[in-house]
Design a protein around this motif. Structure first.
Motif, PDB file in Angstrom:
ATOM      1  N   HIS A   1      11.327  25.614  37.518  1.00 56.59           N
ATOM      2  CA  HIS A   1       9.998  25.237  37.026  1.00 56.59           C
ATOM      3  C   HIS A   1       9.922  23.795  36.527  1.00 56.59           C
ATOM      4  CE1 HIS A   1       8.700  29.330  37.483  1.00 56.59           C
ATOM      5  NE2 HIS A   1       9.809  29.707  36.868  1.00 56.59           N
ATOM      6  N   SER A   2      10.967  23.011  36.756  1.00 58.68           N
ATOM      7  CA  SER A   2      10.998  21.581  36.407  1.00 58.68           C
ATOM      8  C   SER A   2      10.610  21.322  34.948  1.00 58.68           C
ATOM      9  CB  SER A   2      10.084  20.781  37.335  1.00 58.68           C
ATOM     10  OG  SER A   2      10.486  20.938  38.666  1.00 58.68           O
ATOM     11  N   ASN A   3      11.344  21.934  34.025  1.00 54.97           N
ATOM     12  CA  ASN A   3      11.144  21.653  32.603  1.00 54.97           C
ATOM     13  C   ASN A   3      12.498  21.595  31.921  1.00 54.97           C
ATOM     14  OD1 ASN A   3      11.162  24.585  30.963  1.00 54.97           O
ATOM     15  ND2 ASN A   3      10.706  24.738  33.124  1.00 54.97           N
ATOM     16  N   HIS A   4      12.552  21.012  30.718  1.00 60.00           N
ATOM     17  CA  HIS A   4      13.839  20.762  30.083  1.00 60.00           C
ATOM     18  C   HIS A   4      13.703  20.598  28.570  1.00 60.00           C
ATOM     19  CE1 HIS A   4      12.012  16.839  30.788  1.00 60.00           C
ATOM     20  NE2 HIS A   4      12.634  16.468  29.683  1.00 60.00           N
ATOM     21  N   VAL A   5      14.854  20.708  27.915  1.00 58.26           N
ATOM     22  CA  VAL A   5      14.998  20.359  26.501  1.00 58.26           C
ATOM     23  C   VAL A   5      16.260  19.502  26.400  1.00 58.26           C
ATOM     24  CG1 VAL A   5      16.258  22.496  25.947  1.00 58.26           C
ATOM     25  CG2 VAL A   5      15.190  21.187  24.126  1.00 58.26           C
ATOM     26  N   VAL A   6      16.179  18.428  25.620  1.00 60.36           N
ATOM     27  CA  VAL A   6      17.314  17.532  25.392  1.00 60.36           C
ATOM     28  C   VAL A   6      17.448  17.343  23.887  1.00 60.36           C
ATOM     29  CG1 VAL A   6      18.275  15.236  25.807  1.00 60.36           C
ATOM     30  CG2 VAL A   6      16.897  16.333  27.571  1.00 60.36           C
ATOM     31  N   ARG A   7      18.686  17.456  23.379  1.00 59.84           N
ATOM     32  CA  ARG A   7      18.931  17.327  21.941  1.00 59.84           C
ATOM     33  C   ARG A   7      20.090  16.347  21.708  1.00 59.84           C
ATOM     34  NH1 ARG A   7      19.964  22.731  19.970  1.00 59.84           N
ATOM     35  NH2 ARG A   7      17.725  22.960  20.207  1.00 59.84           N
ATOM     36  N   PRO A   8      19.794  15.059  21.465  1.00 58.02           N
ATOM     37  CA  PRO A   8      20.852  14.102  21.124  1.00 58.02           C
ATOM     38  C   PRO A   8      21.116  14.101  19.614  1.00 58.02           C
ATOM     39  CG  PRO A   8      18.794  12.940  21.473  1.00 58.02           C
ATOM     40  CD  PRO A   8      18.525  14.403  21.726  1.00 58.02           C
ATOM     41  N   LEU A   9      22.374  13.913  19.238  1.00 54.05           N
ATOM     42  CA  LEU A   9      22.767  13.859  17.821  1.00 54.05           C
ATOM     43  C   LEU A   9      23.812  12.767  17.618  1.00 54.05           C
ATOM     44  CD1 LEU A   9      23.496  17.608  16.948  1.00 54.05           C
ATOM     45  CD2 LEU A   9      21.607  16.246  16.086  1.00 54.05           C
ATOM     46  N   VAL A  10      23.734  12.063  16.507  1.00 53.16           N
ATOM     47  CA  VAL A  10      24.780  11.129  16.087  1.00 53.16           C
ATOM     48  C   VAL A  10      25.084  11.445  14.636  1.00 53.16           C
ATOM     49  CG1 VAL A  10      25.406   8.726  15.706  1.00 53.16           C
ATOM     50  CG2 VAL A  10      24.033   9.345  17.696  1.00 53.16           C
ATOM     51  N   THR A  11      26.358  11.657  14.320  1.00 48.50           N
ATOM     52  CA  THR A  11      26.794  12.001  12.967  1.00 48.50           C
ATOM     53  C   THR A  11      27.828  10.991  12.498  1.00 48.50           C
ATOM     54  OG1 THR A  11      26.422  14.348  13.415  1.00 48.50           O
ATOM     55  CG2 THR A  11      27.824  13.819  11.539  1.00 48.50           C
ATOM     56  N   TYR A  12      27.686  10.541  11.268  1.00 49.54           N
ATOM     57  CA  TYR A  12      28.640   9.596  10.684  1.00 49.54           C
ATOM     58  C   TYR A  12      29.095  10.125   9.326  1.00 49.54           C
ATOM     59  CZ  TYR A  12      30.806   5.297   9.137  1.00 49.54           C
ATOM     60  OH  TYR A  12      31.714   4.373   8.703  1.00 49.54           O
ATOM     61  N   ALA A  13      30.411  10.162   9.115  1.00 49.12           N
ATOM     62  CA  ALA A  13      30.979  10.597   7.835  1.00 49.12           C
ATOM     63  C   ALA A  13      31.193   9.365   6.969  1.00 49.12           C
ATOM     64  CB  ALA A  13      32.286  11.342   8.059  1.00 49.12           C
ATOM     65  N   PHE A  14      30.367   9.193   5.934  1.00 51.62           N
ATOM     66  CA  PHE A  14      30.492   8.050   5.026  1.00 51.62           C
ATOM     67  C   PHE A  14      31.726   8.184   4.138  1.00 51.62           C
ATOM     68  CE2 PHE A  14      25.930   8.592   5.857  1.00 51.62           C
ATOM     69  CZ  PHE A  14      25.665   7.365   6.447  1.00 51.62           C
ATOM     70  N   SER A  15      32.063   9.422   3.793  1.00 51.20           N
ATOM     71  CA  SER A  15      33.252   9.719   2.992  1.00 51.20           C
ATOM     72  C   SER A  15      33.638  11.164   3.283  1.00 51.20           C
ATOM     73  CB  SER A  15      32.955   9.522   1.502  1.00 51.20           C
ATOM     74  OG  SER A  15      32.052  10.512   1.040  1.00 51.20           O
ATOM     75  N   ASP A  16      34.616  11.674   2.533  1.00 45.85           N
ATOM     76  CA  ASP A  16      35.004  13.074   2.719  1.00 45.85           C
ATOM     77  C   ASP A  16      33.885  14.029   2.309  1.00 45.85           C
ATOM     78  OD1 ASP A  16      37.459  12.376   3.700  1.00 45.85           O
ATOM     79  OD2 ASP A  16      38.509  12.631   1.792  1.00 45.85           O
ATOM     80  N   ARG A  17      32.982  13.604   1.464  1.00 53.49           N
ATOM     81  CA  ARG A  17      31.904  14.461   0.956  1.00 53.49           C
ATOM     82  C   ARG A  17      30.536  14.174   1.573  1.00 53.49           C
ATOM     83  NH1 ARG A  17      33.320  17.487  -3.589  1.00 53.49           N
ATOM     84  NH2 ARG A  17      35.305  16.893  -4.472  1.00 53.49           N
ATOM     85  N   TRP A  18      30.255  12.925   1.936  1.00 50.48           N
ATOM     86  CA  TRP A  18      28.936  12.544   2.444  1.00 50.48           C
ATOM     87  C   TRP A  18      28.950  12.376   3.957  1.00 50.48           C
ATOM     88  CZ3 TRP A  18      24.584  12.615  -0.300  1.00 50.48           C
ATOM     89  CH2 TRP A  18      24.683  12.583  -1.687  1.00 50.48           C
ATOM     90  N   LYS A  19      27.948  12.973   4.597  1.00 43.27           N
ATOM     91  CA  LYS A  19      27.818  12.891   6.051  1.00 43.27           C
ATOM     92  C   LYS A  19      26.339  12.732   6.393  1.00 43.27           C
ATOM     93  CE  LYS A  19      30.574  15.466   8.547  1.00 43.27           C
ATOM     94  NZ  LYS A  19      31.197  16.558   9.311  1.00 43.27           N
ATOM     95  N   GLY A  20      26.039  11.865   7.332  1.00 44.10           N
ATOM     96  CA  GLY A  20      24.664  11.657   7.776  1.00 44.10           C
ATOM     97  C   GLY A  20      24.510  11.974   9.250  1.00 44.10           C
TER      98      GLY A  20
END
Length: 92
Positions: free
Chosen positions: A41-60
């Motif tokens: 049916h020519s349709n789609h879903v795309v989910r890009p993600l980028v994750t960065y760990a600033f420290s052992d406790r903080w992640k964005g």
């Protein structure tokens, strides 16, 4: 409408899905892309993600959910729900 939401307006439907991810900088930075493509049916879903760990406790994380296709298809009917997001996470 139920058949479109369930992705089954016909008995068979052909599609492809994949997820690719990779980590850099000693597992501090991770990028990922997921996609599901309905070839019938020519349709789609795309989910890009980028994750960065600033420290052992903080992640964005920054990402998006992108839907495409005609309005009478499973993912095309969700175009109004596409969007981007930003997440800041603290672990303890």
């Amino acid at each position: 409408l139920n058949a479109i939401i369930d992705g089954m307006p016909e008995r068979t439907s052909h599609g492809i899905s994949f997820r690719v991810s990779h980590q850099w900088l000693n597992e501090t930075l991770e990028a990922e892309i997921f996609a599901a493509i309905n070839l019938t049916h020519s349709n789609h879903v795309v989910r890009p993600l980028v994750t960065y760990a600033f420290s052992d406790r903080w992640k964005g994380t920054i990402g998006a959910e992108l839907y495409g296709g005609d309005a009478d298809t499973q993912y095309g009917s969700l175009k109004a729900n596409r969007g981007a997001f930003l997440e800041l996470r603290y672990g303890f």
